[in-house]
Structures are given as structure tokens and as C-alpha cells.
Enzyme design. Structure first.
Site, PDB file in Angstrom:
ATOM      1  CD  GLN A 112     -14.997  -9.314  14.230  1.00 28.37           C
ATOM      2  OE1 GLN A 112     -15.059 -10.319  14.927  1.00 28.37           O
ATOM      3  NE2 GLN A 112     -15.163  -9.334  12.928  1.00 28.37           N
ATOM      4  CE1 TYR A 182     -22.201 -12.995  13.915  1.00 32.34           C
ATOM      5  CE2 TYR A 182     -21.093 -11.733  15.628  1.00 32.34           C
ATOM      6  CZ  TYR A 182     -21.251 -12.907  14.921  1.00 32.34           C
ATOM      7  OH  TYR A 182     -20.458 -13.984  15.215  1.00 32.34           O
ATOM      8  NE  ARG A 358     -11.567 -21.142   6.017  1.00 36.96           N
ATOM      9  CZ  ARG A 358     -12.406 -21.411   5.036  1.00 36.96           C
ATOM     10  NH1 ARG A 358     -13.075 -22.546   5.036  1.00 36.96           N
ATOM     11  NH2 ARG A 358     -12.590 -20.545   4.052  1.00 36.96           N
TER      12      ARG A 358
HETATM   13  C1  LIG Z   1     -12.775 -20.836  13.648  1.00 32.26           C
HETATM   14  C2  LIG Z   1     -13.285 -19.577  13.022  1.00 32.26           C
HETATM   15  C3  LIG Z   1     -13.788 -18.547  13.819  1.00 32.26           C
HETATM   16  C4  LIG Z   1     -14.256 -17.358  13.242  1.00 32.26           C
HETATM   17  N1  LIG Z   1     -14.677 -16.322  14.046  1.00 32.26           N
HETATM   18  C5  LIG Z   1     -15.021 -15.139  13.474  1.00 32.26           C
HETATM   19  C6  LIG Z   1     -15.346 -14.013  14.284  1.00 32.26           C
HETATM   20  O1  LIG Z   1     -15.282 -14.060  15.516  1.00 32.26           O
HETATM   21  N2  LIG Z   1     -15.706 -12.865  13.659  1.00 32.26           N
HETATM   22  C7  LIG Z   1     -15.767 -12.780  12.290  1.00 32.26           C
HETATM   23  O2  LIG Z   1     -16.118 -11.720  11.758  1.00 32.26           O
HETATM   24  N3  LIG Z   1     -15.452 -13.818  11.502  1.00 32.26           N
HETATM   25  C8  LIG Z   1     -15.066 -14.977  12.061  1.00 32.26           C
HETATM   26  N4  LIG Z   1     -14.685 -16.019  11.257  1.00 32.26           N
HETATM   27  C9  LIG Z   1     -14.702 -15.841   9.779  1.00 32.26           C
HETATM   28  C10 LIG Z   1     -13.341 -15.404   9.250  1.00 32.26           C
HETATM   29  O3  LIG Z   1     -12.980 -14.126   9.705  1.00 32.26           O
HETATM   30  C11 LIG Z   1     -13.336 -15.381   7.710  1.00 32.26           C
HETATM   31  O4  LIG Z   1     -14.380 -14.513   7.303  1.00 32.26           O
HETATM   32  C12 LIG Z   1     -13.567 -16.768   7.094  1.00 32.26           C
HETATM   33  O5  LIG Z   1     -12.857 -17.761   7.811  1.00 32.26           O
HETATM   34  C13 LIG Z   1     -13.115 -16.790   5.624  1.00 32.26           C
HETATM   35  O6  LIG Z   1     -11.737 -16.487   5.516  1.00 32.26           O
HETATM   36  P1  LIG Z   1     -10.626 -17.657   5.263  1.00 32.26           P
HETATM   37  O7  LIG Z   1     -11.005 -18.333   3.994  1.00 32.26           O
HETATM   38  O8  LIG Z   1      -9.341 -16.896   5.174  1.00 32.26           O
HETATM   39  O9  LIG Z   1     -10.675 -18.577   6.423  1.00 32.26           O
HETATM   40  C14 LIG Z   1     -14.219 -17.206  11.820  1.00 32.26           C
HETATM   41  C15 LIG Z   1     -13.700 -18.243  11.038  1.00 32.26           C
HETATM   42  C16 LIG Z   1     -13.240 -19.405  11.622  1.00 32.26           C
HETATM   43  C17 LIG Z   1     -12.668 -20.480  10.733  1.00 32.26           C
END
Ligand SMILES: Cc1cc2nc3c(=O)[nH]c(=O)nc-3n(C[C@H](O)[C@H](O)[C@H](O)COP(=O)(O)O)c2cc1C
Length: 408
Positions: A112, A182, A358
């Protein structure tokens, strides 16, 4: 009268098998399930560590088709904070080793790429943050300055250089970060972008940075690797990027033809972070993870900043459906994808891939479990993740699921 839909409506094609191989640009992936970027907190020196390699090897061994190495910055001031990889030659040996480890488990790997813009912690980075327009950062207490023409040329080139480095290190794809306000997201947002030059005002001008970055990356890497972008469907902030403008931006990106897919996200790390995740905000855990005086600030004002959006599986689907209806290019559904049922919904609604954050943090082997269920029958596999978001504040130490630790 023959059976079939009336009125000339075309029947939807049968949804694809999510566990069969699928094309993503020049790649053939082993299935349609992707690991979304979740900053790993395993790069204290800004370089790949054995722990980071192990994290992605586990995801790959767990069955996902592609794992995304979260947040590789294209410039030093573009890190959200100091302990992140800046894409530079020094990072290459570690990136190569990581790619080899993921390939060894039969998966593909994406980096990314992004510039954090106003989300960057200037104090931690020891470099002034950039934004579309000058603004005070609540995180660092310092002003982010408006990016100049020279900055923007450097940022566009930085994305192309970083993509080339990823390709040279054996990565299969790059995901360009156009979301979460961002730097590129700050240009898309009318609230953060108050410029009167060719980069501000109308939606095409606000989308120009995203389009130039996508074009420069594609020109540099050609068809050697897949190029995707993570795009906001809304900032969900008053005066921010609306679904209508986001859709117009997506159409422009589609027309340019530089991207192999869009991953659809929403929310603002700066102004409305919980919209990314839904579910209860982990205010107390966040406060504990912060140094003073930020800790006190989070305790006092955390609930106003970290709002609670009730969680449900596929919570971004109602919005993403509008994008699916309007766009022909491959789309990735993200947000509350948790198991066989949500993946079936994604495929049934015409999405080409489903991404999980997650759920795979909690159980890296979930995709294998889902695949077994699909092949052998039995109850649908579902993540035990409760979407309580306790993983979020762990990014400051070593990203993990505290609930998984308890269950071990
Ligand atoms: C601990 C954590 C760290 C994350 N870090 C990033 C990141 O570095 N870049 C990004 O675009 N999204 C980041 N996200 C967002 C996830 O990519 C995703 O958009 C969000 O968790 C929703 O998806 P999910 O319901 O499958 O968790 C992060 C999410 C979590 C939980």
C-alpha cells in the site's frame, strides 16, 4: 411463453465461485479474498523485520489470495508516524524477503503506497506535514502546510518510484491510498482543499492529484504488476467528500484506465475515523496508548471525535452498491466482510473481490476454513471477531487482536 425476465432486463450473470482463480490486471489470483491493509506496527526502524515477514506469511498460509503490506510511505513526511517504511533502496532487501515468504505460501503480495498528508504526525516524523491547504493538526499541534507545485511533482514521482521499487522487489501489486483524507484524500475533500489553483475547486481539479499519481505509476510499471487504489466513497464529514463527488472521481479514474481495481472505503482518519470501522470506539484503550497530554485529550474529547456507528456485516455495501451500479471496472468490497455469507453477498452483488481487515487479524487462517466449508458443506464459516475495535490502538505497539490472545 418462455421462462425468463420480462421487459428486456438482462439476467445477472451467476456469481463467481469466490474460491476459484480470478484475474486482477496482469495477475491470476488463487481466489477472490484479499487481506486489507492494517498497519502492522512491526517496523520500529522503518524497515522490514522478521516479525513483519512472519505476519504476512501467516496470512498467506491462511489462504488469502493477496496480502497487503500496510502503509509504505512515498516520502519521509508522508509517514503517519516515524516507525513506518519509507520506500527507498535501503528497504529493498527486506521487501524482497517478505515477497519471497508470501510467494512460498502460494499468495500474492501488494504494497500500500501513500502519503499521509494532514494525517502525518509531524512531531514524530520531524518533518512538516503537507496538506491541500494549510491547517492545524490536532495530533501534533503543528500546522501542515499547503503543498506547492514542487511538492506535488515530488509526490507524484515518489509514488512512481515506490511502485517501481515494489515491482523490483518481487511485489505483485501496489495499492494507491486515495482514502481516509490522507494527502490525496485531502485534495478530494472540499473542506480540506480550499485552493484556487488548478488543484482545487471543481471535482476534476480536486481529483487531479489522484489521476496524476495513477497515471505516473502505471506509466512506470506498465503491466509488470497490478495497480489498484483504495478510494473513499464519502468522508462522512460535513463539507467533506460526498458520495456524488466520489462517484464522479471514480468515473474519471475508470475512464483514465490506469487502475486494475478500486477498493471502496469511507471515513476520515483526521475527522471521523470510526466511520472506517463502525462498532464501538475503543476510547479508553486509545487513551492508554497515548503519551500525555494527548492521553488527557482523548479521555476528555475522545467520544466526540470517535463516534459510534453501529456495526453490521458488509456495512459499506449500501454505499458500494451505488458505485457497483455506475462503474464497469473491477471493484473490491471492504468493511465487515467476515465469512462465507458476507463473501457470497459481495459476489452476488457483482463485486469482483472481497477484502478483510479485522477478521484476518483475529484469524489468519479464516480463508482456509471458509474454503473448506464451501467445498465440504456444513455451517457457514464466520469470524469470531466482535468488531469491538480493541485491535485499533494496538497499532502503536504491535498490531494484533487482543481477543484472539484471550482465546488462545
Ligand atoms: C488495526 C488496523 C489498522 C489499519 N491500518 C490501515 C492502514 O494502514 N491503511 C489503510 O488503508 N487502512 C487501514 N485500516 C483499515 C482497514 O484496511 C479496513 O478499511 C477496515 O478495517 C474495515 O475493514 P474490516 O471491517 O474488514 O476490518 C486499518 C484497520 C485496522 C483495524
Amino acid at each position: 411463453m418462455p421462462d425468463g425476465p420480462a421487459g428486456g432486463a438482462r439476467p445477472l450473470p451467476a456469481p463467481p465461485d469466490p474460491f476459484a482463480p480470478a484475474r486482477l490486471g496482469p495477475l491470476t489470483l488463487r481466489n477472490r479474498l484479499l487481506k486489507a491493509a492494517t498497519f502492522e506496527g512491526r517496523t520500529p526502524e522503518g524497515l522490514v523485520t522478521d516479525e513483519l515477514v512472519a505476519f504476512h506469511r501467516d496470512i498467506a498460509a491462511g489462504g488469502a489470495a493477496l496480502t497487503t503490506v500496510a502503509y509504505c510511505a512515498v516520502a519521509p513526511e508522508g509517514r503517519t508516524e516515524r516507525r513506518q517504511i519509507v520506500m527507498r533502496p535501503e528497504a529493498a532487501p527486506g521487501l524482497r524477503e517478505l515477497a519471497r515468504a508470501v510467494h512460498g505460501e502460494g499468495a500474492a503480495v501488494a504494497a500500500q503506497l501513500g502519503h499521509a498528508g494532514p494525517v502525518a504526525d509531524a512531531r514524530s516524523n520531524r518533518a512538516q506535514a503537507l496538506s491541500a491547504s494549510r491547517r492545524l493538526s490536532p495530533l501534533s499541534g503543528r500546522f501542515a502546510r499547503a503543498a506547492t507545485e514542487d511538492d506535488l511533482a515530488r509526490v507524484v514521482r515518489g509514488h512512481a518510484d515506490a511502485a517501481e521499487l515494489a515491482a523490483e522487489c518481487g511485489f505483485d501489486a501496489v495499492e494507491l491510498h486515495f482514502g481516509h483524507t490522507y494527502l490525496i484524500g485531502s485534495f478530494l475533500s472540499p473542506r480540506l482543499n480550499r485552493r484556487r489553483d488548478g488543484w482545487g475547486g471543481s471535482l476534476p481539479a480536486r481529483a487531479r492529484l489522484a489521476r496524476e499519481v495513477a497515471g505516473a505509476v502505471r506509466e512506470r510499471v506498465g503491466d509488470r504488476i497490478a495497480v489498484t487504489a483504495k478510494l473513499n466513497m464519502t468522508d462522512r464529514v460535513r463539507g467533506g467528500l460526498t458520495p456524488e463527488d466520489a462517484l464522479r472521481a471514480a468515473r474519471l479514474l475508470e475512464r483514465d484506465g490506469h487502475l486494475d481495481a478500486l477498493e471502496l472505503t469511507a471515513g476520515s482518519s483526521l475527522q471521523n475515523p470510526m466511520y472506517l470501522f463502525h462498532g464501538p470506539p475503543p476510547v479508553a484503550e486509545f487513551a492508554r496508548a497515548m503519551p500525555q497530554p494527548l492521553r488527557l485529550g482523548v479521555r476528555l474529547f475522545g467520544r466526540a471525535f470517535l463516534r459510534h456507528y453501529p456495526y453490521e456485516d458488509c456495512y459499506l455495501l449500501p454505499l458500494a452498491r451505488r458505485f457497483r451500479a455506475a462503474l464497469g471496472m473491477p471493484l473490491v468490497l471492504l468493511g465487515g466482510v467476515t465469512g462465507n455469507e458476507s463473501v457470497a453477498r459481495a459476489m452476488g452483488e457483482g463485486f469482483d473481490f472481497a477484502a478483510m481487515g479485522r477478521a484476518l487479524l483475529m484469524e489468519p487462517g479464516l480463508v482456509r476454513r471458509m474454503e473448506r466449508q464451501a467445498r465440504e458443506g456444513g455451517p457457514a464459516a464466520r469470524s469470531a471477531c466482535v468488531h469491538g475495535n480493541a485491535c485499533m490502538p494496538t497499532i502503536y505497539t504491535r498490531t494484533h487482536c487482543p481477543l484472539a490472545d484471550l482465546r488462545r
